[in-house]
Scaffold this motif. Structure first.
Motif, short mmCIF file in Angstrom:
data_model
loop_
_atom_site.label_atom_id
_atom_site.label_comp_id
_atom_site.label_asym_id
_atom_site.label_seq_id
_atom_site.Cartn_x
_atom_site.Cartn_y
_atom_site.Cartn_z
N ARG A 1 -3.67 -14.58 0.01
CA ARG A 1 -3.45 -13.15 0.09
C ARG A 1 -2.77 -12.33 -0.16
O ARG A 1 -2.60 -11.04 0.01
N HIS A 2 -2.33 -12.59 -1.20
CA HIS A 2 -1.17 -11.47 -1.98
C HIS A 2 -1.98 -10.49 -2.46
O HIS A 2 -1.60 -9.39 -2.06
N ALA A 3 -2.92 -10.73 -3.20
CA ALA A 3 -4.06 -9.49 -3.63
C ALA A 3 -4.46 -8.52 -2.42
O ALA A 3 -4.35 -7.45 -2.67
N ALA A 4 -4.76 -8.69 -0.88
CA ALA A 4 -4.90 -8.21 -0.43
C ALA A 4 -3.54 -7.79 0.49
O ALA A 4 -3.43 -6.30 1.37
N ILE A 5 -2.32 -8.07 0.34
CA ILE A 5 -1.66 -7.71 1.32
C ILE A 5 -0.39 -6.63 0.38
O ILE A 5 0.15 -5.51 0.81
N ILE A 6 -0.19 -7.01 -0.91
CA ILE A 6 0.55 -6.12 -1.70
C ILE A 6 0.16 -5.32 -2.94
O ILE A 6 -1.32 -5.69 -4.15
N THR A 7 -0.71 -4.29 -2.49
CA THR A 7 -1.58 -3.52 -2.96
C THR A 7 -1.01 -2.40 -3.68
O THR A 7 0.08 -2.15 -2.93
N VAL A 8 -1.80 -1.69 -4.50
CA VAL A 8 -1.16 -0.09 -5.37
C VAL A 8 -0.27 0.84 -3.82
O VAL A 8 0.71 1.39 -4.18
N ARG A 9 -1.91 0.70 -3.20
CA ARG A 9 -1.56 1.72 -1.64
C ARG A 9 0.10 1.35 -0.56
O ARG A 9 0.10 2.30 -1.06
N ASN A 10 -0.60 0.22 -0.70
CA ASN A 10 0.89 -0.50 0.21
C ASN A 10 1.37 0.16 -0.25
O ASN A 10 3.01 0.03 0.33
#
Length: 321
Positions: A130-139
């Motif tokens: 889930r890292h790619a979905a949680i830690i995004t550039v936008r977030n």
């Protein structure tokens, strides 16, 4: 006999003033030289983090840029105020207040950014799918925005406390420092309370992230190399936070030590504390990531030696010709 004693006392006074001036000049040189070196390394790493698209599109490196930017500004500002204090330059309260508020802003961004970076490593190890979905550039951009807003609100509170302070004259009677701006008793109480809250909260988050990573390391499906690297990074961040916290008690330690040592000795101890508690934490980010990160290190070394390579390359070409 009285004239002889008077001349001897004047000679001792002149000698003491000369030694004090020499000590201030030498301490300024001792602190300025490493500070310039660290500023050059930090500036080069800042340039490196904006030189490749992979750095601009990776949340971890975006957070590192924010941390490094705050540390670099704080380091330059601390050295400026140190030189001003060593030269006994008296500022006005508005100018000193502006420098201190800018220092507060950058000083508080560092531990908050460390917290976000530790949470990013925690998610990367404990929730890799889930890292790619949680830690995004936008977030990541939103987290950095919240860090700056929270720090700015704290600075705004301090500005309000300064405005209601009983200023009798705009010109300061002593060198510019944080303690010199605590004209209102509530300011000192608020400073201690907020500092304790900030560093205790940050320490708990980093420690909890470390414990979570250690628990995840027991899982057979976890990448052991990734866990080991994340664990070491969290430990280094905890050391960083401890060094940043030590800088907040620097004045109290110096005040206690000044009661048992001479003036010259306290100046030397102050230089040592300044190097270890103020400058060192601000260059650790460049050392932690610039030397340990396999993606950053070759680009950073290339940028650090860029001019040397440019000067060597034509020489080799000329030799070949």
């Amino acid at each position: 006999m009285v004239s002889v004693d008077l001349s001897m006392s004047m000679s001792y006074a002149n000698q003491s003033q000369y030694l004090g001036l020499l000590e201030r000049v030498s301490s300024s040189i001792v602190t300025t030289v490493p500070c310039c070196v660290f500023l050059f390394i930090n500036g080069t790493l800042l340039f490196t983090l904006r030189s490749k698209p992979v750095f601009c599109a990776t949340p971890r490196y975006i957070l590192l840029f924010n941390l490094l930017f705050a540390d670099t500004v704080q380091m330059a500002l601390s050295q400026l105020m140190y030189v001003i204090a060593s030269c006994r330059i008296l500022l006005t309260y508005p100018v000193c207040g502006f420098l201190n508020m800018l220092g507060y802003l950058t000083n508080e961004i560092s531990p908050l950014t460390l917290v976000v970076m530790c949470l990013e490593r925690f998610v990367a190890v404990c929730y890799p799918l889930r890292h790619a979905a949680i830690i995004t550039v936008r977030n990541t951009g939103g987290a950095i925005f919240l860090v700056w807003v929270f720090s700015s609100l704290n600075v705004l509170t301090r500005v309000i406390l300064l405005i209601i302070s009983p200023f009798q004259d705009l010109q300061m009677k002593d060198v510019c420092s944080i303690t010199a701006m605590f004209l209102y008793p509530v300011s000192a109480v608020y400073d201690k309370a907020y500092t304790c809250f900030l560093f205790v909260s940050a320490g708990l988050v980093i420690t909890s992230s470390y414990i979570g990573v250690m628990i995840a390391a027991r899982s057979a499906s976890t990448d052991k190399a990734s866990v080991r690297k994340a664990r070491n990074t969290l430990l280094l961040h905890l050391v960083q936070l401890g060094l940043c916290l030590s800088s907040t008690v620097q004045n109290s330690l110096l005040l206690a030590i000044s009661q048992i040592v001479t003036r010259i000795e306290i100046m030397r101890i102050q230089v040592f504390f300044y190097l270890c508690m103020v400058l060192l934490p601000r260059c650790l980010s460049a050392l932690i990531y610039g030397l340990r990160d396999q993606t950053i290190r070759p680009v950073l070394m290339y940028n650090l030696c860029f001019r040397l390579k440019c000067s060597v390359a034509p020489a080799k070409a000329n030799c070949r010709d």
